[in-house]
Each structure stands twice: as structure tokens, then as C-alpha cells.
Design an enzyme around this catalytic site. Structure first.
Site, PDB file in Angstrom:
ATOM      1  N   GLN A 104       9.295  10.289   5.491  1.00 29.86           N
ATOM      2  CA  GLN A 104       8.699   9.049   5.970  1.00 29.86           C
ATOM      3  C   GLN A 104       9.584   7.849   5.682  1.00 29.86           C
ATOM      4  O   GLN A 104      10.208   7.740   4.630  1.00 29.86           O
ATOM      5  CB  GLN A 104       7.329   8.844   5.312  1.00 29.86           C
ATOM      6  CG  GLN A 104       6.524   7.695   5.900  1.00 29.86           C
ATOM      7  CD  GLN A 104       5.126   7.635   5.312  1.00 29.86           C
ATOM      8  OE1 GLN A 104       4.733   8.496   4.547  1.00 29.86           O
ATOM      9  NE2 GLN A 104       4.377   6.598   5.662  1.00 29.86           N
ATOM     10  N   CYS A 110       2.161   8.428   7.847  1.00 24.27           N
ATOM     11  CA  CYS A 110       2.191   9.708   7.132  1.00 24.27           C
ATOM     12  C   CYS A 110       1.301  10.731   7.828  1.00 24.27           C
ATOM     13  O   CYS A 110       1.567  11.933   7.802  1.00 24.27           O
ATOM     14  CB  CYS A 110       1.753   9.521   5.678  1.00 24.27           C
ATOM     15  SG  CYS A 110       0.078   8.848   5.487  1.00 24.27           S
ATOM     16  N   HIS A 267      -3.418   9.075   1.323  1.00 24.09           N
ATOM     17  CA  HIS A 267      -2.169   9.582   1.893  1.00 24.09           C
ATOM     18  C   HIS A 267      -2.432  10.955   2.510  1.00 24.09           C
ATOM     19  O   HIS A 267      -3.245  11.730   2.000  1.00 24.09           O
ATOM     20  CB  HIS A 267      -1.140   9.689   0.758  1.00 24.09           C
ATOM     21  CG  HIS A 267       0.243  10.045   1.195  1.00 24.09           C
ATOM     22  ND1 HIS A 267       0.947   9.333   2.133  1.00 24.09           N
ATOM     23  CD2 HIS A 267       1.076  11.044   0.787  1.00 24.09           C
ATOM     24  CE1 HIS A 267       2.144   9.871   2.289  1.00 24.09           C
ATOM     25  NE2 HIS A 267       2.247  10.913   1.489  1.00 24.09           N
ATOM     26  N   ASN A 294       4.144  16.683   0.856  1.00 21.90           N
ATOM     27  CA  ASN A 294       4.054  15.231   0.960  1.00 21.90           C
ATOM     28  C   ASN A 294       5.066  14.768   2.008  1.00 21.90           C
ATOM     29  O   ASN A 294       6.260  15.038   1.875  1.00 21.90           O
ATOM     30  CB  ASN A 294       4.388  14.610  -0.402  1.00 21.90           C
ATOM     31  CG  ASN A 294       4.244  13.098  -0.394  1.00 21.90           C
ATOM     32  OD1 ASN A 294       4.225  12.464   0.650  1.00 21.90           O
ATOM     33  ND2 ASN A 294       4.152  12.521  -1.587  1.00 21.90           N
ATOM     34  N   TRP A 296       6.513  12.154   2.428  1.00 24.16           N
ATOM     35  CA  TRP A 296       7.598  11.321   1.915  1.00 24.16           C
ATOM     36  C   TRP A 296       8.871  12.139   1.658  1.00 24.16           C
ATOM     37  O   TRP A 296       9.953  11.582   1.560  1.00 24.16           O
ATOM     38  CB  TRP A 296       7.173  10.656   0.597  1.00 24.16           C
ATOM     39  CG  TRP A 296       6.138   9.579   0.771  1.00 24.16           C
ATOM     40  CD1 TRP A 296       5.736   9.006   1.942  1.00 24.16           C
ATOM     41  CD2 TRP A 296       5.395   8.943  -0.269  1.00 24.16           C
ATOM     42  NE1 TRP A 296       4.773   8.056   1.708  1.00 24.16           N
ATOM     43  CE2 TRP A 296       4.540   7.988   0.345  1.00 24.16           C
ATOM     44  CE3 TRP A 296       5.355   9.082  -1.658  1.00 24.16           C
ATOM     45  CZ2 TRP A 296       3.668   7.182  -0.384  1.00 24.16           C
ATOM     46  CZ3 TRP A 296       4.476   8.269  -2.382  1.00 24.16           C
ATOM     47  CH2 TRP A 296       3.650   7.337  -1.748  1.00 24.16           C
TER      48      TRP A 296
END
Length: 728
Positions: A104, A110, A267, A294, A296
Site C-alpha cells: 500500500q 487497503c 484495516h 497485511n 502494507w
């Protein structure tokens, strides 16, 4: 830009014709913005130039409208670059598309990236969305394309490869491999689909999952999760379903904040695997594990079964290899199923539909897709709390034909999922649009009404309670719920919570057995489109007064006071539209309860076109009398619905009034009537009411005149079409 009434319905007719020709299917996706990938590529290769997409240009407008708009400091130093300007040897995909290709950037999407990570788990699904044979070598011309499911249709979205950068780094999604760009380009295509990058800020993973598959999503709150949740998750992944989860943040200001365990609230995460392993150090005991990612690309769970936790010692090398366990800060981690349930608040599972994959091995669903629209003042009736208008919402007849193979508690029932999705709200955010609060209710149709496709009336809902309904009305793009009902016939009522909220939606019904759903469309017909002969019986006092007024006006005409030669009329007196206006308004003015300002000249011209049998553009006494009898009949209907003596009727009651006048129409036509004849307060005055019925009768009569063989279709030349519509 909002549709004009004619524009909207013409566009809808075109879309329906396209679908009949196979447009919008997997094999023949619609061309988004009218751009054809193959044609554009050939043009660029012939001209030896790089493609520049003028429908989604490399400008601030494509970035956003508020936080990423012209007045934002965030966009001042952003430079759009092609991958070959960012790094050496750029590649579309490096070593196969994988979950680590999605990291991300500075955009709050997300939810989208979690769905993309799930997409990489199924290569066949992935290459439906990301067509193969795209590269930065052979045939490169700065042009790429991606395919998405969009409100019932598959669309092909073309983009150029100019991407927003800051200090030569990608601003938004990027890959762990600096020279890999498929995920960044996919994000750009999805941004184009919704109007801008900023339009992608905030959402649910389910939204993107469905746009990648055309599937249907079911939600489970962990605190209310079924006992067999692990089995559900395992079966879902085995059948190709996509899965996401999240931890709710009760305080909006603390969205996307890390907890001490390394998890992030507010998230979206991807669920990429579930497995049950033997723990060799615990005498054949088993542990259930869940693998998450995740978006990220970093920040992981640090509790039991995290990358470097002591629990891994209890597994044999074979078990570790089976789980593909590795210690890396890549955003992916394992945790026990029990910790998963304790820490996450909800899970979303997107089940695939029959068109998501081409083979029959993956779980199949029977799907009915219905397009609909809530129109203010006509079919935007709100929820059951508004009984006067609830019944006017679009209605869909559901027939449950086959019961489940594995009935619960020996109960004969049919399982199905209903999904109600509102359309285009994300794309219209920049114009102030927010998601409506939507939901639906299901009513059982009495046996004596089975097969009757008439719209259920107000009294039905006043005296019958719903058989089932969605758990709650909620402001999500889609509301879905699973049900089990006995075989039979039902009616589904989708609605916004509040009345008068206008928007488009699709209603889908999924089942593993043969069931059908369809919009209730009244058969379009009229009781009396052909004029009846005038009543030759005794004249009432009003009729005598009427004849006297007519003779007085027509007599003035015949004596030449209007400048027309009297000899041309003979004994047959006739009046023009202007004279008709004077006659009608002199009579209507005596009816104070109508609160009418009188008929307009245009309305009177329409009346003459309806009753003018000899094509003179004027009315004789017989034609005039027949018109007056009709107006008296329609006046009675109007006064019935004008119960408060306000001089107008509510637009929601118009469908009943039109029905009482002998016309059976469908929802699209009722929508058009409301938009054409209702005022800003959604009321229809007497003049507009009569004008509407005059137009309806005239058009029905004209159609019947052309429909010589009675098959319900006619063919007109341009001249015939213009003659018909211009005079009416």
C-alpha cells in the site's frame, strides 16, 4: 451528469439490446469509455507512438477532487511517469503475480489491496482480471487493459501506463520488486472505473472482491459466528472463494492504529489460507491455523504462531513445509484459529458465481440478476415504516422450485442468498453522493395469487407481515443475507430506508438449486384505446349547457368573427385548440374543488390530436362530446385521489389513478410519468393529470392502428415516427 428522462431510458434500452447480443459477458466484455484495446494498440504500433489516455489524463482531475484535488498541497509535487522513466528494465509481472506484489502507498485503499492479494491465490481468476500477454517488451506501446465485473456486466478498461510519482517513487500501490508494475496499473484501471484515485479511499474488501469475480459476499460477525466457522472458511478457500477480515475501530480518529499485538484496527486483511496441523511434541494433538496478509507489506502479528514464535518448534519439518512457513517482514503471518476469532471482529467471504470461472469444477450457483431504479415521487417508497409509499417500491417475484438436498431437522426448505447492491455511489462522491441506507423485505404470495404478475397493492402490505427480511438496513454498497424458506412464491421489496431517495440498484438471487426471480412487470395494455360512439341518450343539464357553449363558440366561428369564411363550415360546426381551451376552462372554473388554473393551449392541442378523427385539426360536436365524457370520467378518478381537496394528487398514487382509468403500465412507464408530469413537490395537478391520460390514450390508439397483425410490435419509418410523435 444526471440522465434526462429520455436519455436514461434510451440508454437503458440500448444496454438491454447489447446484452441480447452477448455484450457484457466474460467472452465479450463491454468497452469502458468506448475504447477498444486491440484497435488502440494497432493504431499506436502503426504510428510508432505511446498511448495517452484522454479519458483518464495524467492530470489532477484523475487524482481526485478534494484531498487530492487542485487546492491540495499533496498533489503539487506529483509527477506522472511511465515505468521506463522510473527504473531500468521495467516488467509487467516478475516471477509470477503473488501477494508480495501488493504494497500500500499513500492512498487509503487497503480494502482494494486486500482483495487483490486474495486474487493472486487463484491464477485463473487473476488472469480474468489481469489479461496475460501484456509486457514491457514485445508489442509495448504504453497501453494496458484490465477487466472488472460492474453491476452485472464485465467491462474492459483501457489505460496508459503513466503513474503518479513523488521523488521518482510510486505514490500509490507498488510491488516489493521495484521494477514490477502490474499491481500499480491494476489500481490505476480501477481508479479510472470510479472516476479518480481519491474515489478509492475507504471501502470494504467485499466491494473489490465482487468486482473481480461477479461473486456474492456473506458477512460473519465473530461474536455471532456459527460453530462451524472453521469448516466454512476451509470449504470457501477450497472452492475458490475470496476472503477478507478486519478489526473494527469504535473511535473513527483511531482508524488504522496498531495494537500491542501488531494488528491494525480499522484495516483490511486478506485471509490467504487455513490449515490443521499435527503437533509432534504434543502426542498427536492438532492445531488449527489461519494465514493472513497485511496489504502494507509489513507490520505483522507478534503473538503465538507469528513468524519467529516458539510454537513452530512443535511442528515437524514436513508440516512447516506444507504451511510454507518463513520468517520475513512481508506483511504475511500465521495465527491460531482461536486467536483469530478473539482478535478480529468480522470476516467477509466472496463466493464465486457461475461466470467467475469457465470450468465446472468450482462451486456453482444459479443466479438471477435484476436491474432496478428508485425514482423520487414514483418508486422510491422507503421502508415498511412508510406504509403509504412502501408498496410503490420495485417488486420482484421469487419462485423457490427445488428444496435442498440436505434438509435441516427434516424441514423441507430452499436455501438462497439475496444481494441488493446500489450503483455508482462511489463514482458520484465528488458530486456529494453518499451511500444510501438500504435493505429489503420478503413477503409470501398467497396461493390464489400464484402466477399473477400484478404489482402488489398497498392493502396487501398493510394486512400481511413479511416472511423474512434483511437483518438491518445499512449504508453499504451491498446488503446480503442467506435465507431458508419453504418452496413457493414470494415477493422481494428492495428499498432505501427513507422515501424519496433516487438511485439505481441491482438485485441478485443466488441459489444452489433451480429458483427464479424476476421483476413484476404488469402487462402493458389499455381497456379502451378505441373511441366509443357518443351516448345518444338523454342529455343531462350539464350536457345541455355544454352544447350551448359549444354552439355559441362554434356559431361565432361560422359567422366569420374569427376571419374564417362561414361557407367553409357548412352545417358541421367545429372548434380549434384555442376555442377548446376557452370552452373547457369556462366549465372547469365552476369546479372549485379542482383548484385548477385551467388547461394550457398545448394540452388542448393534444386533446384535439386524440379526438380528431377526420384530420382537420379541429373538433366537431360529436368528437367534442366524446372528449368531454372522457374528461368527466377522469375528473371523477382525480377527485377520488384528491381526498384532501388540495387540487392535486400525490405522484405515488398516480399508478392507481392510471390503473383506474383503464391503463396497465410497467415500472419504467410510471417512472416516466412522474418525471414528466409531477411538480417539484411530487404532486400532479388536474391539467397535468388529464394531459397524461390524453397522451396515453392517443399513443395506445396509434400503436393499435399500426399493429395490424396484433403481435405487439410495429415498424415505423422516420416520417411515420415524426408524424405520430409531433402531432401527439
Amino acid at each position: 451528469m444526471p440522465y434526462t428522462p429520455s436519455g436514461f431510458f434510451c440508454d437503458r434500452l440500448i444496454r438491454e439490446r447489447e446484452r441480447r447480443d452477448g455484450e457484457g459477458s466474460l467472452s465479450k466484455p463491454l468497452r469502458f469509455s468506448g475504447q477498444d484495446f486491440a484497435t488502440l494498440k494497432q493504431e499506436c504500433l502503426t504510428k510508432k507512438c505511446l498511448f495517452e489516455d484522454d479519458t483518464f489524463p495524467a492530470t489532477v482531475e484523475s487524482l481526485g477532487y478534494k484531498e487530492l484535488g487542485h487546492k491540495s498541497n499533496k498533489v503539487k509535487n506529483i509527477v506522472w511517469k511511465r515505468p521506463k522513466e522510473i527504473c531500468e528494465n521495467p516488467q509487467f509481472i516478475v516471477g509470477g503475480a503473488s501477494r508480495t506484489d501488493i504494497c500500500q502507498g499513500d492512498l487509503g485503499d487497503c480494502w482494494l489491496l486486500a482483495a487483490i492479494a486474495c486474487l493472486t491465490l487463484n491464477e485463473k481468476l487473476l488472469f480474468r482480471v489481469v489479461p496475460q500477454e501484456q509486457s514491457y517488451s514485445e508489442g509495448y506501446c504504453g497501453l494496458f487493459h484490465f477487466q472488472f465485473w460492474r453491476y452485472g456486466d464485465w467491462v474492459d478498461v483501457v489505460i496508459d501506463d503513466r503513474i503518479p510519482t513523488l521523488n521518482n517513487q510510486l505514490v500509490f500501490t507498488k510491488s516489493a520488486e521495484r521494477n514490477e508494475f502490474w499491481s500499480a496499473l491494476l489500481e490505476k484501471a480501477y481508479a479510472k472505473l470510479h472516476g479518480s484515485y481519491e474515489a478509492l479511499k475507504g471501502g470494504n474488501t467485499t466491494e473489490a472482491m465482487e468486482d473481480f469475480t461477479g461473486g456474492v459476499t456473506e458477512f460473519y460477525e465473530m461474536k455471532e459466528a456459527p460453530k462451524e466457522l472453521y469448516k466454512i472458511m476451509k470449504k470457501a478457500l477450497e472452492s475458490g472463494s475470496m476472503m477478507g477480515c478486519s478489526i473494527d475501530s469504535l473511535v473513527p480518529a483511531r482508524f488504522e492504529t496498531r495494537t500491542v499485538t501488531g494488528l491494525v484496527k480499522g484495516h483490511a486483511y486478506s485471509v490467504t489460507a487455513v490449515n490443521e496441523c499435527k503437533q509432534s511434541l504434543h502426542k498427536e494433538s492438532k492445531v488449527r491455523l489461519v494465514r493472513l496478509r497485511n496489504p502494507w507489506g509489513q507490520v505483522e502479528w507478534n503473538g503465538p504462531w507469528s513468524d519467529n514464535s516458539k510454537e513452530w518448534v512443535s511442528l515437524s519439518k514436513g508440516e512447516k513445509d506444507k504451511l510454507q512457513h518463513q520468517s520475513a517482514e512481508d506483511g504475511e503471518f500465521w495465527m491460531s484459529f482461536e486467536d483469530f476469532k478473539k482478535n478480529y471482529t468480522k470476516i467477509e467471504i466472496c463466493n464465486l458465481t457461475p461466470d467467475a470461472l469457465e470450468d465446472d469444477k468450482i462451486h456453482k450457483w444459479t443466479v438471477s440478476v435484476n436491474e432496478g431504479r428508485w425514482v423520487r415521487g414514483c418508486s422510491a417508497g422507503g421502508c415498511r415504516n412508510y406504509p403509504d409509499t412502501f408498496w410503490t417500491n420495485p417488486q420482484y417475484r421469487l419462485r423457490l422450485l427445488e428444496e435442498d438436498d440436505d434438509p435441516e431437522d427434516n424441514e423441507v426448505a430452499c436455501s438462497f442468498v439475496i444481494a441488493l447492491m446500489q450503483k455508482n455511489r462511489r463514482k458520484e462522491r465528488k458530486m456529494g453522493a453518499n451511500l444510501f441506507t438500504i435493505g429489503f423485505a420478503i413477503y409470501e404470495v398467497p396461493k390464489e395469487m400464484h402466477g399473477n404478475k400484478q404489482h402488489m397493492q398497498k392493502d396487501f402490505f398493510l394486512f400481511n407481515s413479511s416472511k423474512a427480511r434483511c437483518k438491518s438496513y445499512i449504508n453499504l454498497r451491498e446488503v446480503t443475507q442467506r435465507f431458508r424458506l419453504s418452496p413457493g412464491e414470494y415477493v422481494i421489496i428492495p428499498s432505501t430506508y427513507e422515501p424519496h431517495q433516487e438511485g439505481e440498484f441491482i438485485l441478485r438471487v443466488f441459489s444452489e438449486k433451480r429458483n427464479t426471480s424476476e421483476e413484476i412487470e404488469n402487462r402493458i395494455e389499455a381497456d379502451h384505446p378505441v373511441p366509443a360512439p357518443a351516448n345518444a341518450g338523454e342529455e343531462s343539464e350539464e350536457d345541455q349547457q355544454f352544447r350551448s357553449i359549444f354552439q355559441q363558440i362554434a356559431g361565432d366561428v361560422s359567422t366569420g368573427s374569427t376571419g374564417r369564411p362561414g361557407s367553409a363550415w357548412g352545417s358541421e360546426m367545429e372548434i380549434t385548440a384555442n376555442e377548446l381551451k376557452n370552452v373547457l376552462n369556462s366549465i372547469v372554473s365552476k369546479h372549485k374543488d379542482l383548484n385548477s388554473e385551467g388547461f394550457s393551449l398545448d394540452s388542448c392541442r393534444s386533446m384535439i390530436s386524440l379526438m380528431d378523427m377526420d384530420g382537420t385539426g379541429r373538433l366537431n360536436l360529436q368528437e367534442f362530446r366524446h372528449l368531454w365524457n372522457k374528461i368527466k370520467q377522469w375528473q371523477g378518478i382525480f377527485q377520488h385521489y384528491n381526498s384532501d381537496q388540495a387540487g392535486s394528487i400525490n405522484s405515488y398514487e398516480m399508478r392507481n389513478a392510471v390503473n383506474d382509468a383503464g391503463f396497465r403500465l410497467n415500472n419504467q412507464l410510471y417512472d416516466i410519468i412522474t418525471m414528466r408530469y409531477a411538480n417539484e413537490g411530487m404532486n400532479i395537478d388536474f391539467d397535468s393529470f388529464i394531459s397524461c391520460l390524453v397522451r396515453l390514450e392517443a399513443m395506445f390508439r396509434a400503436f393499435q392502428a399500426f399493429d395490424q397483425d396484433g403481435d405487439g410490435t410495429i415498424r415505423l419509418s422516420v416520417l411515420e415516427w415524426l408524424q405520430l410523435t409531433m402531432y401527439a
